[in-house]
Motif scaffolding. Structure first.
Motif, short mmCIF file in Angstrom:
data_model
loop_
_atom_site.label_atom_id
_atom_site.label_comp_id
_atom_site.label_asym_id
_atom_site.label_seq_id
_atom_site.Cartn_x
_atom_site.Cartn_y
_atom_site.Cartn_z
N SER A 162 -8.72 -3.59 -6.35
CA SER A 162 -9.66 -3.56 -5.21
C SER A 162 -8.95 -3.19 -3.91
CB SER A 162 -10.33 -4.93 -5.06
OG SER A 162 -9.36 -5.94 -4.77
N ILE A 163 -7.62 -3.25 -3.89
CA ILE A 163 -6.85 -2.84 -2.71
C ILE A 163 -6.64 -1.34 -2.78
CG2 ILE A 163 -4.73 -3.21 -1.41
CD1 ILE A 163 -6.55 -5.67 -1.63
N THR A 164 -7.06 -0.62 -1.76
CA THR A 164 -7.07 0.84 -1.83
C THR A 164 -5.69 1.47 -1.61
OG1 THR A 164 -7.73 0.89 0.50
CG2 THR A 164 -9.48 1.00 -1.15
N ASP A 165 -4.89 0.91 -0.68
CA ASP A 165 -3.63 1.59 -0.40
C ASP A 165 -2.56 1.19 -1.42
OD1 ASP A 165 -1.71 -0.60 1.27
OD2 ASP A 165 -3.88 -0.96 1.33
N PRO A 166 -1.73 2.14 -1.89
CA PRO A 166 -0.72 1.87 -2.92
C PRO A 166 0.30 0.81 -2.52
CG PRO A 166 -1.07 4.22 -2.66
CD PRO A 166 -1.81 3.56 -1.54
N SER A 167 0.75 0.83 -1.26
CA SER A 167 1.74 -0.16 -0.82
C SER A 167 1.14 -1.56 -0.85
CB SER A 167 2.23 0.16 0.59
OG SER A 167 1.16 0.12 1.52
N GLY A 168 -0.16 -1.66 -0.52
CA GLY A 168 -0.83 -2.96 -0.59
C GLY A 168 -0.93 -3.47 -2.00
N ARG A 169 -1.28 -2.60 -2.94
CA ARG A 169 -1.36 -3.01 -4.35
C ARG A 169 -0.01 -3.47 -4.85
NH1 ARG A 169 -4.77 1.55 -4.92
NH2 ARG A 169 -3.06 2.78 -5.81
N LEU A 170 1.04 -2.76 -4.43
CA LEU A 170 2.39 -3.12 -4.86
C LEU A 170 2.78 -4.49 -4.33
CD1 LEU A 170 4.94 -2.19 -6.33
CD2 LEU A 170 5.73 -1.16 -4.19
N MET A 171 2.46 -4.77 -3.06
CA MET A 171 2.81 -6.07 -2.49
C MET A 171 2.00 -7.18 -3.15
SD MET A 171 2.92 -7.36 1.45
CE MET A 171 3.62 -8.98 1.83
N LEU A 172 0.71 -6.93 -3.39
CA LEU A 172 -0.12 -7.93 -4.05
C LEU A 172 0.41 -8.22 -5.45
CD1 LEU A 172 -2.65 -9.62 -3.49
CD2 LEU A 172 -3.99 -7.84 -4.60
#
Length: 905
Positions: free
Chosen positions: A103-113
């Protein structure tokens, strides 16, 4: 990435908010250092429930650094039974985002999550197995009392409950819990937990109790931390050097500033003694009928709420009016969660204006912790602390302008203290700054509130150690010890009209409540392994329940319908007819206070909003026992063609399952439903009928999901598949060690926990050896005595063959011989063996003894078990010993549930 940057990004990912408030950043820094606040003083609307996500981010940060200094369980305590509470919203949001990183659109955000999820998952056994990295158990919905928080004590957990739900469990007296769960719940809530009491000013007795528990906890060397924080939006709790509060920087924040100065215009309506208060409240509410707004109406009592609901509905129809009281059954309260009208009252900047005016009529159940935000408010006069909560449920976000109508009754208040406090409240409100021709009620304006306007602080009862000793003796039932004090006075203080009673409707009470149909032990077993869940319960004052039961008994054939009365610990206090129960209550032979009345669904007595109304007609969904958890019941019977089962527990015309014999029927249902058999309750055996010869047997069958079964007594003999005794013992010892190693890996007390891990390994390796006795193996139907089983793979357990022998007593005898006197922690190991199903706190009964051992040996072992419990509790503390027991119980439940298809790590 430095700590501050890490927090801001994690906060955005887990909440969806692009910016955090300044106080939240300061609070995170403290939490990341392992410091929890003593108090949190934040006005309504400034985001205090975000403490939940701050804790989780700090925990993930500490995990990434390899050192956990925060408790792994956050316990959020609210005063009222609410529905859409902000804490639940916060927990649901966190769980959803951790479970759905896509559900997180940006790749860096998905990686951190993904990194946050991984660090949290590595803290626990279940997390490393790919299960959810955190457990969430809340007051409502599918997560209500789901047991996830106690399945793996090493897993981070968010637990949201009421003062009664959490407080009674902390004091070894959980309402409805039996001897197995009471020490388990006390241990897990009293260790490795951060107790956060929301709106602590409304529950001063409980705040004092938590302080007393913390003092007692400090007397013992705890394995894991235990913290307490008091939250409030008013000035009753004192600030300390260790507080979360707003700073000038916060007040200058554009979002907080808008909420602090939200426009709420108060108009006071003082009535004469001849004017009906509810009439005026109704008229004021109906002024907005054509305004297309959301109107919240608060009144003090459920009776007033019902009357007012009828009046408003008569004018505008039932479609746009909802009611919320603390006396509603849980199922109907929870149903509001998906009700579009009710959901419209949730605070949201994206909320649309309704096409018609919507009304929500509530009692104090909507005052505290509820995520409600109305456009206009109408209410009666109460003390200032309650009014502050009510005012906080209107224009929370500071958009536009809202009005508040306060109706002051002209009738003389009989209670002099209450009269004085109400007068002080009214006087204070009249001093508020004038705005728009009325009094201004913004949170920023409501400061320096006089204590004389607050509700009376009830007298409290000191937490003496002998009370803790009495409550911790959980193997002694309430039936055997009726004079043991109820914990209510310690939770709420000494207040009038406190005793309450729970009412539950179930179809199977038609059978279980009849002594001529079902044996007492079978009835007790069914209730034990198929426990009452929050959605089934209606709770009201004992006096009101008694009067309503009398009216219910006067209708139709209700007087002779069967009922069951349960003690607060879930044990059966009485079975018989409703008429006979009321007679026993009148004579003082049966007590309704803090008890549960189980009624058959055919008795009726519940209206469409979930309120106890004896005049109402029977509803089709009175029995909601199977709605929350994955569990199901069947009525099964045998005829000339074989065995058949109908869904539900009443005689069905169309069987859903058919089999040649009963065992095959049970296996067929279990496979088709993907559930595990819990218990079989034979019908008519209490009469002594030889139904088997007549070919006319019938019974009730109970099933549930494996993880649910693992938390009940059914895990003693049943599992999804048969488990050999030696292998089961070995697995429990192994898993117990892994659980504690998970705690030790990131703890400052690693040496102490690793020593405990060795104790639990030894205890786990021999905890069930007592099941090897012939009577126990025959009771589970094992025909091959040369290969003893720990779990049968089915639900059958022949009580007559076992004759009440307790296998853990046999395990105790075995290990007394096997463990030498020089064995380190020998006494603790023996106690864990004896107590892992709730006995030995402090005793066993003589009928629990091992019949393959000498009576004198059994008597000596039983006496030593009592002495051992006393010595160990004095050494480890009330909650410390219970925590150690809970760790072994968790390992046993995981293995019994055959988690991860039998391959545990």
């Amino acid at each position: 990435m430095n700590r501050t940057t890490y927090f801001k990004e994690a906060y955005r990912l887990l909440t969806g908010h692009q910016r955090c408030f300044p106080w939240q950043e300061r609070a995170f820094v403290k939490l990341a250092d392992g410091v929890t606040p003593q108090t949190v003083s934040l006005p309504t609307g400034t985001g205090k429930t975000s403490i939940i996500v701050l804790w989780l981010i700090a925990l993930a940060w500490q995990a990434s650094q390899g050192a956990i200094r925060l408790p792994r369980r956050l316990v959020w305590v609210v005063n009222r039974r609410v529905v859409v509470d902000q804490a639940t919203n916060e927990a649901d949001n966190i769980l959803d985002r951790l479970s759905n990183p896509a559900s997180i659109t940006d790749p860096s955000g998905r990686l951190m999550l993904a990194d946050i999820t991984r660090y949290l998952a590595e803290l626990s056994l279940l997390g490393r197995m790919g299960k959810a990295p955190i457990a969430v158990s809340t007051l409502r919905g599918q997560l209500a009392d789901n047991g996830e928080w106690k399945l793996d004590p090493s897993r981070p957990a968010i637990i949201i409950g009421t003062v009664d739900m959490i407080g009674s469990r902390l004091l070894f007296s959980g309402y409805g819990d039996g001897k197995y769960k009471r020490p388990q719940h006390a241990g897990l809530l009293g260790h490795d937990a951060w107790i956060v009491l929301d709106e602590a000013h409304l529950t001063p007795a409980f705040a004092e109790l938590l302080s007393a528990i913390r003092h007692e906890q400090q007397q013992f060397s705890a394995f894991t931390p235990w913290r307490v924080s008091l939250l409030s939006a008013t000035q009753r709790i004192a600030e300390t050097d260790n507080s979360f509060t707003l700073s000038p920087e916060d007040e200058q924040n554009d979002v907080i500033g808008k909420r602090l100065w939200a426009k709420k215009a108060l108009c006071i309506h003082e009535l004469d003694e001849n004017t009906d208060e509810l009439d005026i409240i109704a008229l004021l509410g109906l002024r907005y009928r054509d305004a297309k707004r959301r109107v919240l109406i608060f009144v003090k009592s459920p009776e007033s709420a019902i009357k007012l609901t009828e009046r408003i509905r008569k004018e505008v129809g039932a479609q746009t009016v909802r009611v919320l009281t603390g006396t509603q059954r849980g199922h109907e309260r929870d149903s509001l969660v998906v009700d579009p009208i009710f959901l419209g009252f949730r605070s949201s900047s994206a909320r649309q204006r309704p096409e018609k005016t919507h009304y929500l009529i509530a009692t104090a159940a909507g005052e505290v912790g509820a995520d409600l935000d109305a456009d206009h408010l109408v209410c009666d006069l109460t003390t200032l602390d309650s009014l502050i909560q009510r005012f906080g449920r209107v224009n929370r976000l500071g958009f536009g302008e809202s009005s508040v109508d306060l109706v002051v009754s002209g009738r003389e208040e009989k209670n002099e203290k209450e009269k004085t406090r109400l007068a002080a409240t009214l006087e204070y409100l009249k001093t508020m700054q004038h705005e728009m021709g009325a009094f201004a009620l913004s949170p920023a304006a409501m400061v320096n509130a006089p204590s004389a306007a607050f509700s009376d602080v009830p007298a409290t009862v000191p937490l003496a150690r002998h009370w803790l000793d009495m409550w911790s003796l959980t193997s002694i039932s309430n039936t055997a010890w009726p004079d043991r004090p109820e914990v209510s006075s310690w939770l709420h203080g000494v207040v009038e009209n406190l005793p309450e009673t729970w009412v539950v409707w179930r179809d199977d009470i038609e059978w279980l409540g009849r002594p001529d149909k079902v044996l007492a032990e079978d009835c007790a077993k069914a209730i034990d392994v198929y426990p009452i869940l929050p959605n089934e319960q209606l709770r009201d004052s004992t006096g009101r329940v008694r009067e309503k039961l009398k009216k219910l008994a006067q209708q139709g054939h209700n007087a002779v319908l069967p009922v069951i009365l349960l003690h607060a610990d879930g044990s059966i206090a009485w079975r018989g007819t409703l008429e006979a129960l009321l007679a026993e209550v009148e004579k003082g032979q049966a007590k309704l206070s803090f008890a549960t009345v189980l009624l058959p669904s055919s008795a009726g007595g519940l209206n469409e909003t979930g309120l106890f109304e004896p005049r109402s007609e029977l509803r089709l969904d009175l029995d909601v026992a199977d709605r929350r958890q994955q569990r199901r019941r069947f009525y099964a019977y045998c005829d000339e063609t074989g065995w058949k089962a109908s869904p539900g527990v009443t005689v069905g015309d169309k069987p859903e399952y058919v089999a040649i014999n009963r065992l095959e029927l049970i296996f067929t249902i279990a496979k088709a439903e993907n559930m595990k058999p819990l218990v079989m309750v034979p019908l008519d055996e209490a009469r002594g009928d030889d139904q088997a010869e007549a070919g006319n047997e019938r019974c009730l069958l109970y099933f549930a999901a494996a993880t649910f079964v693992g938390q009940t007594h059914a895990n003693s003999f049943s599992a999804p598949l048969p488990q050999a005794l030696n292998e089961h013992n070995h697995q429990v010892g192994r898993v117990a060690g892994i659980l504690v190693e998970s705690l030790a890996a990131t703890s400052d007390n690693a040496d102490g926990l690793r020593e405990l891990a060795e104790v639990l390994k030894i205890a786990g390796n021999s905890h069930d050896t007592g099941k090897g006795r012939t009577c126990w193996q025959q009771a589970i139907g094992n025909q091959d005595l040369s290969t003893p089983l720990a779990k049968s793979g089915h639900n059958r357990f022949n009580l007559r063959l076992n004759r009440k022998y307790r296998h853990e007593f046999g395990s105790l005898l075995d290990s007394e011989k096997a463990l030498g006197p020089a064995q380190p922690n020998r006494e603790l190991i023996l106690h864990l063996l004896a107590s892992h199903h709730g006995h030995a706190r402090p005793h066993f009964m003589e009928y629990h003894f091992d019949r393959e051992s000498a009576l004198t040996s059994c008597q000596e072992a039983a006496l030593q078990a009592i002495q051992r419990f006393g010595h160990l509790q004095a050494r480890h503390g009330w909650w410390g010993l219970a925590y150690i027991e809970a760790l072994l119980k968790a390992a046993d439940a995981l293995v019994s549930a055959d988690i991860n298809e039998g391959n545990i790590l």
